[in-house]
Structures are given as structure tokens and as C-alpha cells.
Design an enzyme around this catalytic site. Structure first.
Site, PDB file in Angstrom:
ATOM      1  N   ASP A  32    -108.588  -3.926 -24.365  1.00 28.64           N
ATOM      2  CA  ASP A  32    -107.673  -5.146 -24.875  1.00 28.64           C
ATOM      3  C   ASP A  32    -106.741  -5.483 -25.089  1.00 28.64           C
ATOM      4  OD1 ASP A  32    -110.073  -7.779 -23.278  1.00 28.64           O
ATOM      5  OD2 ASP A  32    -107.843  -7.855 -23.862  1.00 28.64           O
ATOM      6  N   ASN A  88    -117.232 -13.037 -17.237  1.00 29.68           N
ATOM      7  CA  ASN A  88    -117.045 -14.285 -16.926  1.00 29.68           C
ATOM      8  C   ASN A  88    -116.378 -13.787 -15.020  1.00 29.68           C
ATOM      9  OD1 ASN A  88    -116.890 -15.290 -19.086  1.00 29.68           O
ATOM     10  ND2 ASN A  88    -114.501 -14.243 -19.295  1.00 29.68           N
ATOM     11  N   GLN A  95    -112.726 -16.635 -15.785  1.00 29.62           N
ATOM     12  CA  GLN A  95    -112.099 -15.780 -15.569  1.00 29.62           C
ATOM     13  C   GLN A  95    -110.364 -15.809 -14.643  1.00 29.62           C
ATOM     14  OE1 GLN A  95    -114.043 -14.248 -12.473  1.00 29.62           O
ATOM     15  NE2 GLN A  95    -113.209 -12.005 -12.102  1.00 29.62           N
ATOM     16  N   HIS A 101    -114.600  -7.130 -14.872  1.00 25.45           N
ATOM     17  CA  HIS A 101    -114.844  -6.837 -15.433  1.00 25.45           C
ATOM     18  C   HIS A 101    -115.885  -6.928 -16.872  1.00 25.45           C
ATOM     19  CE1 HIS A 101    -111.978  -9.402 -16.013  1.00 25.45           C
ATOM     20  NE2 HIS A 101    -112.341 -10.128 -16.919  1.00 25.45           N
ATOM     21  N   HIS A 103    -116.110  -7.365 -21.363  1.00 30.33           N
ATOM     22  CA  HIS A 103    -115.757  -7.292 -21.765  1.00 30.33           C
ATOM     23  C   HIS A 103    -117.011  -6.307 -23.269  1.00 30.33           C
ATOM     24  CE1 HIS A 103    -112.037 -10.182 -21.538  1.00 30.33           C
ATOM     25  NE2 HIS A 103    -113.611 -11.100 -20.835  1.00 30.33           N
TER      26      HIS A 103
HETATM   27  P1  5GP Z   1    -111.382 -13.007 -18.147  1.00 34.96           P
HETATM   28  O1  5GP Z   1    -110.483 -14.021 -18.720  1.00 34.96           O
HETATM   29  O2  5GP Z   1    -110.282 -12.749 -16.833  1.00 34.96           O
HETATM   30  O3  5GP Z   1    -112.675 -12.353 -18.538  1.00 34.96           O
HETATM   31  O4  5GP Z   1    -110.769 -11.555 -18.764  1.00 34.96           O
HETATM   32  C1  5GP Z   1    -108.943 -10.763 -18.976  1.00 34.96           C
HETATM   33  C2  5GP Z   1    -109.188 -10.432 -19.734  1.00 34.96           C
HETATM   34  O5  5GP Z   1    -108.552  -9.074 -19.835  1.00 34.96           O
HETATM   35  C3  5GP Z   1    -108.687 -10.956 -21.080  1.00 34.96           C
HETATM   36  O6  5GP Z   1    -109.686 -10.780 -21.923  1.00 34.96           O
HETATM   37  C4  5GP Z   1    -107.193 -10.387 -21.532  1.00 34.96           C
HETATM   38  O7  5GP Z   1    -106.860 -10.169 -22.438  1.00 34.96           O
HETATM   39  C5  5GP Z   1    -106.989  -9.008 -20.792  1.00 34.96           C
HETATM   40  N1  5GP Z   1    -106.450  -8.908 -20.007  1.00 34.96           N
HETATM   41  C6  5GP Z   1    -105.131  -9.116 -19.311  1.00 34.96           C
HETATM   42  N2  5GP Z   1    -104.377  -8.817 -18.753  1.00 34.96           N
HETATM   43  C7  5GP Z   1    -104.517  -7.513 -19.762  1.00 34.96           C
HETATM   44  C8  5GP Z   1    -103.853  -6.233 -19.193  1.00 34.96           C
HETATM   45  O8  5GP Z   1    -102.452  -5.722 -18.762  1.00 34.96           O
HETATM   46  N3  5GP Z   1    -104.171  -5.350 -20.098  1.00 34.96           N
HETATM   47  C9  5GP Z   1    -105.012  -4.799 -20.633  1.00 34.96           C
HETATM   48  N4  5GP Z   1    -105.809  -4.132 -21.493  1.00 34.96           N
HETATM   49  N5  5GP Z   1    -105.175  -6.804 -21.378  1.00 34.96           N
HETATM   50  C10 5GP Z   1    -105.200  -7.446 -20.357  1.00 34.96           C
END
Ligand code: 5GP
Ligand code: ZN
Length: 136
Positions: A32, A88, A95, A101, A103
Site C-alpha cells: 500500500d 471495506n 472504501q 481489495h 488489506h
Molecule cells: P480503501 O480505503 O478503499 O479500503 O483502501 C484503498 C487503499 O489503497 C488505501 O490504503 C490507499 O493507500 C491505497 N492506494 C490507493 N491508491 C493506490 C495506488 O495507486 N497504489 C497503491 N499501492 N496503493 C494505493
């Protein structure tokens, strides 16, 4: 299915480079970019599904098997003290990227993070009403 405007489709399928920890025909696991703790990774299916509701059963069945394998490998390598799995669905649930995805978050005694909630205190009747609402 692949969505042209989805960043995780592009990352999972290798069109956008990422710090990849694991890859097979179905998944890619990447670091991440905004880690909650050292080693925070994301397990991403290559096929687009916006969230858990859309995830095919066959893929869903493989997710936890891979999550366990990664948790064992990461815990051994990083010497973390614990591990959170977080997933999420929907903006209200936190999310931000609408491609499923999971985590994978190594936890350390001194990481200063709090992945938590404020517990409620329902009565037995209130719990029973919720149980009925779900199963009946
Ligand atoms: P969510 O909030 O949707 O559960 O998690 C999205 C996650 O994706 C966040 O922890 C954020 O840091 C990560 N993230 C967002 N864009 C990118 C990206 O372009 N590359 C990587 N490696 N992580 C990303
Ligand atoms: Zn996608």
C-alpha cells in the site's frame, strides 16, 4: 472483466507498476502506498469486482487462503506482533478504491495505530430483533 478507468485493474494486471509481493493468475498482492504500518499490503483480484458483493464465489473462496499464506510469510519476515485483515465496502465503510481489495496489515506493539470501533451496549431484546431482521 476489466474496467478501463479502474486503477486497481491496471495495477493488478501489471499495466501500472507496483511493489508486488505475490502474483498468480487470479491475484496480485502489493504494498500500500499509504501504509498504516510497515508492510501494509493489498490483496487484489485481477478481475474487476467493485466490492465483496460483486466478488465471484470462486475468487472469494481463494481470498482467505492467500491472505493466510501472506500473513504467515509477512509475519515471519517482518517480525510483526499481530496482524489485521480489513476489507471495506462502500464509502460509508471507508472504501475509497472501488475494486475489491483486502488489506493485510502487520501490527507492531509500538505502531500507534488504532483499527477499532466504539462498542455499543444492546439489550438481549435488541440483539434478538437484529438477529430476526437478518435471518427471517
Ligand atoms: P480503501 O480505503 O478503499 O479500503 O483502501 C484503498 C487503499 O489503497 C488505501 O490504503 C490507499 O493507500 C491505497 N492506494 C490507493 N491508491 C493506490 C495506488 O495507486 N497504489 C497503491 N499501492 N496503493 C494505493
Ligand atoms: Zn478494477
Amino acid at each position: 472483466m476489466r474496467k478501463d478507468d479502474c486503477i486497481f485493474c491496471k495495477i493488478a494486471n501489471g499495466e501500472i507498476p507496483s511493489k508486488t509481493l505475490y502474483e498468480d493468475d487470479t491475484f496480485r498482492v502489493i504494498l500500500d502506498l499509504g501504509p498504516a504500518a510497515k508492510g501494509h499490503a493489498l490483496l487484489i483480484p485481477k478481475e474487476h469486482a467493485a466490492n465483496l458483493y460483486e466478488l465471484p464465489d470462486e475468487t472469494a473462496g481463494k481470498v482467505l487462503v492467500l491472505a493466510k499464506k501472506m500473513a504467515v510469510q509477512m509475519t515471519d519476515a517482518l517480525k510483526c506482533d499481530g496482524f489485521n485483515l480489513v476489507q471495506n465496502n462502500g464509502e460509508v465503510a471507508g472504501q475509497t478504491v472501488h475494486h475489491f481489495h483486502l488489506h493485510l496489515i502487520p501490527r507492531y506493539a509500538d505502531d500507534g495505530q488504532a483499527i477499532n470501533w466504539v462498542p455499543g451496549n444492546p439489550t438481549q431484546d435488541e440483539l434478538e430483533a437484529v438477529r430476526k431482521q437478518i435471518v427471517e
